[in-house]
Write a protein that holds these residues in place. Structure first.
Motif, mmCIF file in Angstrom:
data_model
loop_
_atom_site.group_PDB
_atom_site.id
_atom_site.type_symbol
_atom_site.label_atom_id
_atom_site.label_comp_id
_atom_site.label_asym_id
_atom_site.label_seq_id
_atom_site.Cartn_x
_atom_site.Cartn_y
_atom_site.Cartn_z
ATOM 1 N N THR A 1 -35.086 131.367 -56.086
ATOM 2 C CA THR A 1 -35.928 130.563 -56.948
ATOM 3 C C THR A 1 -35.116 129.365 -57.426
ATOM 4 N N THR A 2 -35.730 128.210 -57.363
ATOM 5 C CA THR A 2 -35.062 126.989 -57.773
ATOM 6 C C THR A 2 -35.977 126.200 -58.690
ATOM 7 N N PHE A 3 -35.368 125.558 -59.686
ATOM 8 C CA PHE A 3 -36.104 124.660 -60.574
ATOM 9 C C PHE A 3 -35.394 123.316 -60.543
ATOM 10 N N VAL A 4 -36.161 122.249 -60.395
ATOM 11 C CA VAL A 4 -35.592 120.908 -60.382
ATOM 12 C C VAL A 4 -36.596 119.939 -60.999
ATOM 13 N N VAL A 5 -36.093 118.865 -61.579
ATOM 14 C CA VAL A 5 -36.949 117.797 -62.099
ATOM 15 C C VAL A 5 -36.722 116.569 -61.222
ATOM 16 N N LEU A 6 -37.784 116.098 -60.588
ATOM 17 C CA LEU A 6 -37.734 114.905 -59.750
ATOM 18 C C LEU A 6 -38.707 113.882 -60.294
ATOM 19 N N LYS A 7 -38.201 112.694 -60.528
ATOM 20 C CA LYS A 7 -39.026 111.608 -61.065
ATOM 21 C C LYS A 7 -39.786 112.072 -62.308
ATOM 22 N N ASN A 8 -39.086 112.788 -63.163
ATOM 23 C CA ASN A 8 -39.627 113.256 -64.455
ATOM 24 C C ASN A 8 -40.714 114.330 -64.318
ATOM 25 N N LYS A 9 -40.799 114.974 -63.158
ATOM 26 C CA LYS A 9 -41.780 116.032 -62.949
ATOM 27 C C LYS A 9 -41.054 117.313 -62.547
ATOM 28 N N PRO A 10 -41.428 118.444 -63.189
ATOM 29 C CA PRO A 10 -40.767 119.709 -62.850
ATOM 30 C C PRO A 10 -41.336 120.310 -61.561
ATOM 31 N N PHE A 11 -40.444 120.892 -60.761
ATOM 32 C CA PHE A 11 -40.830 121.588 -59.539
ATOM 33 C C PHE A 11 -40.161 122.955 -59.507
ATOM 34 N N PHE A 12 -40.910 123.954 -59.068
ATOM 35 C CA PHE A 12 -40.391 125.300 -58.873
ATOM 36 C C PHE A 12 -40.469 125.617 -57.388
ATOM 37 N N ALA A 13 -39.375 126.069 -56.813
ATOM 38 C CA ALA A 13 -39.365 126.552 -55.438
ATOM 39 C C ALA A 13 -39.313 128.071 -55.520
ATOM 40 N N LEU A 14 -40.399 128.719 -55.171
ATOM 41 C CA LEU A 14 -40.523 130.172 -55.315
ATOM 42 C C LEU A 14 -40.255 130.873 -53.992
ATOM 43 N N PRO A 15 -39.975 132.180 -54.043
ATOM 44 C CA PRO A 15 -39.756 132.927 -52.803
ATOM 45 C C PRO A 15 -40.984 132.849 -51.895
ATOM 46 N N GLY A 16 -40.752 132.956 -50.605
ATOM 47 C CA GLY A 16 -41.848 132.899 -49.647
ATOM 48 C C GLY A 16 -42.659 134.177 -49.567
ATOM 49 N N ASN A 17 -42.078 135.267 -50.026
ATOM 50 C CA ASN A 17 -42.775 136.541 -49.992
ATOM 51 C C ASN A 17 -43.794 136.585 -51.134
ATOM 52 N N PRO A 18 -45.048 136.936 -50.879
ATOM 53 C CA PRO A 18 -46.080 136.866 -51.924
ATOM 54 C C PRO A 18 -45.807 137.743 -53.147
ATOM 55 N N VAL A 19 -45.297 138.939 -52.961
ATOM 56 C CA VAL A 19 -45.048 139.817 -54.112
ATOM 57 C C VAL A 19 -43.842 139.328 -54.899
ATOM 58 N N SER A 20 -42.815 138.872 -54.207
ATOM 59 C CA SER A 20 -41.665 138.295 -54.898
ATOM 60 C C SER A 20 -42.089 137.068 -55.698
ATOM 61 N N CYS A 21 -42.970 136.283 -55.137
ATOM 62 C CA CYS A 21 -43.504 135.109 -55.833
ATOM 63 C C CYS A 21 -44.294 135.529 -57.076
ATOM 64 N N PHE A 22 -45.096 136.573 -56.955
ATOM 65 C CA PHE A 22 -45.875 137.109 -58.083
ATOM 66 C C PHE A 22 -44.950 137.514 -59.234
ATOM 67 N N VAL A 23 -43.919 138.290 -58.917
ATOM 68 C CA VAL A 23 -43.001 138.777 -59.949
ATOM 69 C C VAL A 23 -42.223 137.618 -60.562
ATOM 70 N N THR A 24 -41.703 136.723 -59.728
ATOM 71 C CA THR A 24 -40.942 135.579 -60.225
ATOM 72 C C THR A 24 -41.799 134.689 -61.115
ATOM 73 N N THR A 25 -43.040 134.488 -60.731
ATOM 74 C CA THR A 25 -43.945 133.676 -61.548
ATOM 75 C C THR A 25 -44.114 134.290 -62.931
ATOM 76 N N HIS A 26 -44.313 135.599 -63.000
ATOM 77 C CA HIS A 26 -44.488 136.246 -64.304
ATOM 78 C C HIS A 26 -43.202 136.258 -65.125
ATOM 79 N N LEU A 27 -42.062 136.462 -64.477
ATOM 80 C CA LEU A 27 -40.809 136.568 -65.218
ATOM 81 C C LEU A 27 -40.241 135.214 -65.638
ATOM 82 N N LEU A 28 -40.380 134.202 -64.805
ATOM 83 C CA LEU A 28 -39.717 132.929 -65.066
ATOM 84 C C LEU A 28 -40.656 131.741 -65.237
ATOM 85 N N VAL A 29 -41.545 131.557 -64.271
ATOM 86 C CA VAL A 29 -42.343 130.340 -64.240
ATOM 87 C C VAL A 29 -43.316 130.259 -65.411
ATOM 88 N N SER A 30 -44.004 131.346 -65.721
ATOM 89 C CA SER A 30 -44.976 131.294 -66.830
ATOM 90 C C SER A 30 -44.282 130.969 -68.155
#
Length: 123
Positions: A1-30
């Motif tokens: 999982t990666t977080f970066v700000v480009l041109k003043n906009k936040p971007f999250f690069a999440l895992p490609g696996n759908p369940v890993s993405c689900f868990v990461t979204t709940h733990l970090l992104v939200s």
């Protein structure tokens, strides 16, 4: 999982696996989105103590977030959890009934039905 700000906009690069993405979204992104939106206070999901109604062997090398359905058992007067089934990271169906993530530490002897688990409530 990666977080970066480009041109003043936040971007999250999440895992490609759908369940890993689900868990990461709940733990970090939200939590990050709430913070970036200006919300204050405790932004994480509530953590409660829950008794699992299943035994679970712990991973010797890393903590796990076990997808589960938490409910109130009026007979025992406590919160209990049922597993949503196989926890393979490719099994998206395990997220459908999940209303919680049981926080399972790494190593040790495992969790039994008599052990309480810290649990993130989702929703």
């Amino acid at each position: 999982t990666t977080f970066v700000v480009l041109k003043n906009k936040p971007f999250f690069a999440l895992p490609g696996n759908p369940v890993s993405c689900f868990v990461t979204t709940h733990l970090l992104v939200s939590v990050a989105i709430k913070k970036l939106s200006g919300e204050e206070g405790n932004l994480e999901h509530p953590i409660v103590k829950v008794y699992p109604r299943f035994d679970k062997k712990l991973d010797p090398e890393r903590p796990e977030y076990h997808r589960a359905t938490v409910f109130w058992n009026s007979s025992s007067n406590r919160l209990e959890a049922l597993s949503t089934g196989s926890q393979m990271s490719s099994r998206l169906m395990s997220t459908k009934a999940a209303n919680a993530l049981l926080i399972l530490p790494k190593g040790g002897e495992g969790k039994t039905m008599a052990d309480q688990c810290d649990t993130y409530l989702l929703g």
